[in-house]
Motif scaffolding. Structure first.
Motif, PDB file in Angstrom:
ATOM      1  N   LEU A 169       0.833  -1.203   0.000  1.00 44.72           N
ATOM      2  CA  LEU A 169       0.000   0.000   0.000  1.00 44.72           C
ATOM      3  C   LEU A 169       0.868   1.255   0.000  1.00 44.72           C
ATOM      4  N   LEU A 170       1.873   1.295   0.849  1.00 45.08           N
ATOM      5  CA  LEU A 170       2.750   2.458   0.922  1.00 45.08           C
ATOM      6  C   LEU A 170       3.449   2.699  -0.410  1.00 45.08           C
ATOM      7  N   SER A 171       3.881   1.614  -1.046  1.00 42.27           N
ATOM      8  CA  SER A 171       4.541   1.745  -2.349  1.00 42.27           C
ATOM      9  C   SER A 171       3.590   2.352  -3.395  1.00 42.27           C
ATOM     10  N   ARG A 172       2.335   1.916  -3.396  1.00 38.89           N
ATOM     11  CA  ARG A 172       1.349   2.466  -4.348  1.00 38.89           C
ATOM     12  C   ARG A 172       1.102   3.948  -4.078  1.00 38.89           C
ATOM     13  N   LEU A 173       0.982   4.297  -2.807  1.00 34.10           N
ATOM     14  CA  LEU A 173       0.726   5.684  -2.447  1.00 34.10           C
ATOM     15  C   LEU A 173       1.886   6.592  -2.852  1.00 34.10           C
ATOM     16  N   LEU A 174       3.111   6.093  -2.692  1.00 36.88           N
ATOM     17  CA  LEU A 174       4.278   6.894  -3.057  1.00 36.88           C
ATOM     18  C   LEU A 174       4.347   7.159  -4.559  1.00 36.88           C
ATOM     19  N   LYS A 175       3.841   6.237  -5.341  1.00 30.93           N
ATOM     20  CA  LYS A 175       3.808   6.442  -6.789  1.00 30.93           C
ATOM     21  C   LYS A 175       2.792   7.538  -7.162  1.00 30.93           C
ATOM     22  N   GLU A 176       1.757   7.669  -6.339  1.00 26.22           N
ATOM     23  CA  GLU A 176       0.724   8.674  -6.605  1.00 26.22           C
ATOM     24  C   GLU A 176       1.065  10.031  -5.983  1.00 26.22           C
ATOM     25  N   GLU A 177       1.731   9.995  -4.816  1.00 28.62           N
ATOM     26  CA  GLU A 177       2.022  11.237  -4.081  1.00 28.62           C
ATOM     27  C   GLU A 177       3.470  11.199  -3.583  1.00 28.62           C
ATOM     28  N   ARG A 178       4.345  11.828  -4.307  1.00 26.99           N
ATOM     29  CA  ARG A 178       5.780  11.741  -4.008  1.00 26.99           C
ATOM     30  C   ARG A 178       6.153  12.472  -2.715  1.00 26.99           C
ATOM     31  N   ASP A 179       5.321  13.398  -2.273  1.00 28.06           N
ATOM     32  CA  ASP A 179       5.644  14.160  -1.064  1.00 28.06           C
ATOM     33  C   ASP A 179       5.007  13.558   0.193  1.00 28.06           C
ATOM     34  N   LEU A 180       4.670  12.280   0.123  1.00 27.64           N
ATOM     35  CA  LEU A 180       4.023  11.591   1.239  1.00 27.64           C
ATOM     36  C   LEU A 180       4.897  11.633   2.498  1.00 27.64           C
ATOM     37  N   GLN A 181       4.273  11.861   3.645  1.00 25.23           N
ATOM     38  CA  GLN A 181       4.999  11.847   4.911  1.00 25.23           C
ATOM     39  C   GLN A 181       4.535  10.670   5.773  1.00 25.23           C
ATOM     40  N   PHE A 182       5.474  10.179   6.548  1.00 29.16           N
ATOM     41  CA  PHE A 182       5.216   9.026   7.419  1.00 29.16           C
ATOM     42  C   PHE A 182       5.626   9.412   8.831  1.00 29.16           C
ATOM     43  N   TYR A 183       4.819   8.961   9.792  1.00 32.88           N
ATOM     44  CA  TYR A 183       5.136   9.163  11.211  1.00 32.88           C
ATOM     45  C   TYR A 183       5.248   7.803  11.884  1.00 32.88           C
ATOM     46  N   PHE A 184       6.325   7.593  12.648  1.00 35.16           N
ATOM     47  CA  PHE A 184       6.338   6.409  13.498  1.00 35.16           C
ATOM     48  C   PHE A 184       6.940   6.737  14.855  1.00 35.16           C
ATOM     49  N   GLU A 185       6.448   5.985  15.847  1.00 33.39           N
ATOM     50  CA  GLU A 185       6.832   6.201  17.238  1.00 33.39           C
ATOM     51  C   GLU A 185       7.158   4.858  17.884  1.00 33.39           C
ATOM     52  N   THR A 186       8.339   4.780  18.469  1.00 32.26           N
ATOM     53  CA  THR A 186       8.767   3.553  19.159  1.00 32.26           C
ATOM     54  C   THR A 186       9.405   3.937  20.485  1.00 32.26           C
ATOM     55  N   HIS A 187       9.367   3.000  21.419  1.00 33.05           N
ATOM     56  CA  HIS A 187       9.863   3.293  22.769  1.00 33.05           C
ATOM     57  C   HIS A 187      10.863   2.241  23.249  1.00 33.05           C
ATOM     58  N   CYS A 188      11.568   1.630  22.314  1.00 33.10           N
ATOM     59  CA  CYS A 188      12.502   0.569  22.684  1.00 33.10           C
ATOM     60  C   CYS A 188      13.781   1.139  23.304  1.00 33.10           C
ATOM     61  N   GLN A 189      14.399   0.296  24.141  1.00 29.51           N
ATOM     62  CA  GLN A 189      15.628   0.675  24.829  1.00 29.51           C
ATOM     63  C   GLN A 189      16.564  -0.523  24.920  1.00 29.51           C
ATOM     64  N   THR A 190      17.866  -0.244  24.952  1.00 20.88           N
ATOM     65  CA  THR A 190      18.866  -1.284  25.172  1.00 20.88           C
ATOM     66  C   THR A 190      19.522  -1.048  26.527  1.00 20.88           C
ATOM     67  N   PHE A 191      19.529  -2.078  27.358  1.00 23.48           N
ATOM     68  CA  PHE A 191      20.105  -2.015  28.687  1.00 23.48           C
ATOM     69  C   PHE A 191      21.428  -2.794  28.705  1.00 23.48           C
ATOM     70  N   PRO A 192      22.196  -2.692  29.788  1.00 25.67           N
ATOM     71  CA  PRO A 192      23.430  -3.477  29.881  1.00 25.67           C
ATOM     72  C   PRO A 192      23.159  -4.974  29.732  1.00 25.67           C
ATOM     73  N   ASP A 193      24.143  -5.696  29.227  1.00 28.39           N
ATOM     74  CA  ASP A 193      24.009  -7.149  29.064  1.00 28.39           C
ATOM     75  C   ASP A 193      23.530  -7.805  30.357  1.00 28.39           C
ATOM     76  N   ALA A 194      22.717  -8.834  30.179  1.00 34.91           N
ATOM     77  CA  ALA A 194      22.102  -9.510  31.324  1.00 34.91           C
ATOM     78  C   ALA A 194      22.661 -10.927  31.476  1.00 34.91           C
ATOM     79  N   PRO A 195      22.679 -11.464  32.692  1.00 37.74           N
ATOM     80  CA  PRO A 195      23.116 -12.846  32.883  1.00 37.74           C
ATOM     81  C   PRO A 195      22.035 -13.825  32.439  1.00 37.74           C
ATOM     82  N   SER A 196      22.452 -14.902  31.787  1.00 41.18           N
ATOM     83  CA  SER A 196      21.522 -15.957  31.398  1.00 41.18           C
ATOM     84  C   SER A 196      22.306 -17.265  31.291  1.00 41.18           C
ATOM     85  N   PHE A 197      21.669 -18.272  30.650  1.00 39.26           N
ATOM     86  CA  PHE A 197      22.290 -19.591  30.621  1.00 39.26           C
ATOM     87  C   PHE A 197      21.903 -20.366  29.363  1.00 39.26           C
TER      88      PHE A 197
END
Length: 456
Positions: free
Chosen positions: A230-258
Motif C-alpha cells: 500500500l505504501l509503495s502504491r501511495l508513493l507512486k501517486e504522491e511523491r511528497d508523502l509523509q510518514f510518522y512512526f513512534e517507538t519506545h525501545c531501549q537497550t540495557f546493559p548485558d544480562a546474565p543468562s544460561f
C-alpha cells in the motif's frame, strides 16, 4: 584360499545384514514410541503457552531456563546450566505508524513494529518524507542530496520463485540487518523495512538489525507486507508523502543468562559427544512455538526417547538449549568456547531451527566422506519421508563448532509455511501440528542413533 575368501564374504555379508536389520528395528521402535507416546507436543504446549515469549534478558527467558532444566532432570543422566551474558533489549510501549498527509486518503494507520536492537524515537516520534528503494545500489545512486532528512523505505520482497523459502529469505534479509545503517550514511532519519514474509499479511515481522560502528543509529521498524504494498502504491501517486512512526525501545546493559544442557553418557565412548539442539530464546511478539520452541522440545525428546525405548548409546548424547540466537548468538559462541577450553571431542552437532513442520531430511556441512556415509543410510530413513540430504548447512548456534572441525547437521522440515509465522505475533502453539512435530523429533533421534552406532 578361495574357500576361505568365500567364507569371509559370506560371514561379513551376514554381519552387515544383521546390523541393517538391527538398525531398521531400532529406527522403527523410535518412530513407534514417539508417534504413540511422545512428549514433545506436551512439552511445547507448556513452553509456548505457560511461559510464552522468551527474548534474551527477559523474565520469560529466565523462566524458560528454569523449566527446561527441571524437565530434563526427569530423563537425562545429568543437567547443568552454562552461564552466558546476553543482550537486553526491551520493546517498550506499543509502536505507532501512519501516513499523515495523503491528499486522497488523509491519515492512514500502518502495521509496524520496531526491529530488534533498534533505538527508539521516544514520545516525539519521527515524521519525514519517504524515499522508496529496493536495494543498496539504488540507495547509493540517490545519494545524500535525495535522502538527507528523510525516511528510507526498503521494499524488496522475498523472491517467490525460490522453492526453498530460506533461500528467498537470505536474498532479502540484508535490508533488515544492514539497511538502517546504510540509510544513515546518507543522512536518513529513520528506516522502514518490508517484513521478511513469504505472503501478503497484515502483521509485521520483527528481527534483528546490526548497527555499523561510527555511523549514527537511526530508529528502524518493520512494516507488514500488505502495508508495504500500500505504501509503495501511495508513493507512486504522491511523491511528497509523509510518514510518522513512534517507538519506545531501549537497550540495557548485558544480562546474565544460561544455556541449558542435559546428556546421557555413552557406554563405550563417553568422551565422544553428539549434540542435538535448539535455541531457547524467542522474539517478544509471540509464544515462539515454531521459532524455536519446536526445535528445543525435539532436541530434548531425542534423549528422552532413548531412555524410553531402553537404548543405551555408545557415545554421549547431549541436548543443548542455546540462549540468544535471535539477537546475538551469544549462547552458541559461548558453548563452542567452553568446548574448546575443555578440549571436548564432538563427533557431530545437529540443530533444529526451521520450525516443527513435516520432516524432509537433513542439511549437512561436513567433509565429503561424512556426507557420503550419511547418504548411505538413506534406505533406512526414506520409509519415514526423509529423502533430502543434498542441501548444505548446519545451524546458526552450532556454526561456531565448525572451527573445531565438527560435522554439522540441520534438521530439514518442509519450509513453505515457516515465513508466515517467523518473528511475528502469529508464531503460537496452535500453529504447530502434533504429528508433524513428533515426526521431526523421531527423525532427529533416528539420525542420532545411526551416528552413535556407526560413527562418522
Amino acid at each position: 584360499m578361495q574357500k576361505l575368501t568365500l567364507l569371509f564374504i559370506f560371514c561379513f555379508s551376514g554381519y552387515l545384514l544383521q546390523a541393517q536389520n538391527q538398525d531398521e528395528a531400532t529406527i522403527k521402535k523410535i518412530f513407534d514410541q514417539e508417534l504413540t507416546n511422545g512428549k514433545s507436543y506436551q512439552m511445547l504446549e507448556y513452553l509456548a503457552t505457560k511461559i510464552g515469549a522468551r527474548l534474551s534478558g527477559s523474565p520469560g527467558a529466565a523462566a524458560a531456563v528454569d523449566w527446561t532444566r527441571h524437565t530434563m532432570l526427569d530423563f537425562a543422566d545429568s543437567v547443568w546450566l552454562q552461564p552466558v551474558k546476553v543482550p537486553h533489549w526491551v520493546r517498550g510501549a506499543q509502536e505507532i505508524g501512519k501516513v499523515t498527509n495523503s491528499r486522497k486518503r488523509g491519515t492512514i494507520d500502518m502495521s509496524i513494529c520496531a526491529l530488534g536492537g533498534s533505538v527508539g524515537t521516544g514520545a516525539a516520534g519521527v515524521t519525514a518524507n519517504v524515499v522508496e528503494v529496493k536495494n543498496f545500489d539504488e540507495l547509493k545512486q540517490l545519494g545524500q542530496r535525495n535522502i538527507q532528512g528523510k525516511i528510507v523505505f526498503f521494499n524488496r520482497p522475498m523472491d517467490a520463485t525460490k522453492i526453498n523459502t530460506f533461500t528467498a529469505y537470505s536474498g532479502a534479509v540484508d535490508q533488515r540487518a544492514s539497511g538502517p545503517s546504510e540509510a544513515a550514511k546518507y543522512g536518513a532519519v529513520g528506516a522502514i523495512i518490508r517484513s521478511m514474509g513469504s505472503t501478503l499479511e497484515d502483521y509485521p515481522h520483527t528481527g534483528g538489525l546490526r548497527y555499523a560502528p561510527n555511523i549514527p543509529q537511526i530508529p528502524a521498524v518493520a512494516i507488514s507486507t500488505k502495508d508495504a504494498e500500500l505504501l509503495s502504491r501511495l508513493l507512486k501517486e504522491e511523491r511528497d508523502l509523509q510518514f510518522y512512526f513512534e517507538t519506545h525501545c531501549q537497550t540495557f546493559p548485558d544480562a546474565p543468562s544460561f544455556n541449558v544442557i542435559g546428556e546421557i553418557k555413552g557406554s563405550l565412548h563417553p568422551e565422544e559427544i553428539i549434540v542435538v539442539s535448539g535455541h531457547l530464546d524467542s522474539w517478544d511478539l509471540s509464544q515462539g512455538a515454531h521459532d524455536d520452541g519446536a526445535g528445543c522440545v525435539q532436541a530434548m525428546e531425542v534423549i528422552r526417547l532413548f531412555k524410553a525405548i531402553g537404548y543405551k548409546p555408545l557415545r554421549t548424547i547431549r541436548a543443548v538449549m542455546y540462549m540468544n540466537e535471535e539477537n546475538g548468538l551469544r549462547g552458541g559462541i559461548e558453548y563452542a568456547k567452553q568446548s574448546e577450553l575443555k578440549k571436548e571431542k564432538h563427533l557431530a552437532a545437529m540443530e533444529s531451527d526451521r520450525g516443527g513442520f513435516t520432516p524432509r531430511g537433513f542439511t549437512m556441512s561436513a567433509p565429503e566422506n561424512v556426507v557420503a556415509k550419511v547418504k548411505a543410510w538413506k534406505p533406512l530413513l526414506e520409509p519415514f519421508g526423509l529423502t533430502d540430504f543434498d542441501q548444505q548447512g548446519g545451524g546458526a548456534d552450532i556454526g561456531p563448532l565448525a572451527n573445531q572441525n565438527v560435522p554439522l547437521f540441520g534438521f530439514l522440515p518442509d519450509s513453505q509455511r515457516y515465513f508466515n509465522y517467523h518473528h511475528t505475533k502469529e508464531d503460537t502453539f496452535d500453529k504447530v501440528n502434533q504429528r508433524e512435530l513428533e515426526f521431526g523429533a523421531a527423525a532427529m533421534a533416528a539420525l542420532t542413533y545411526l551416528i552413535d552406532q556407526h560413527g562418522l
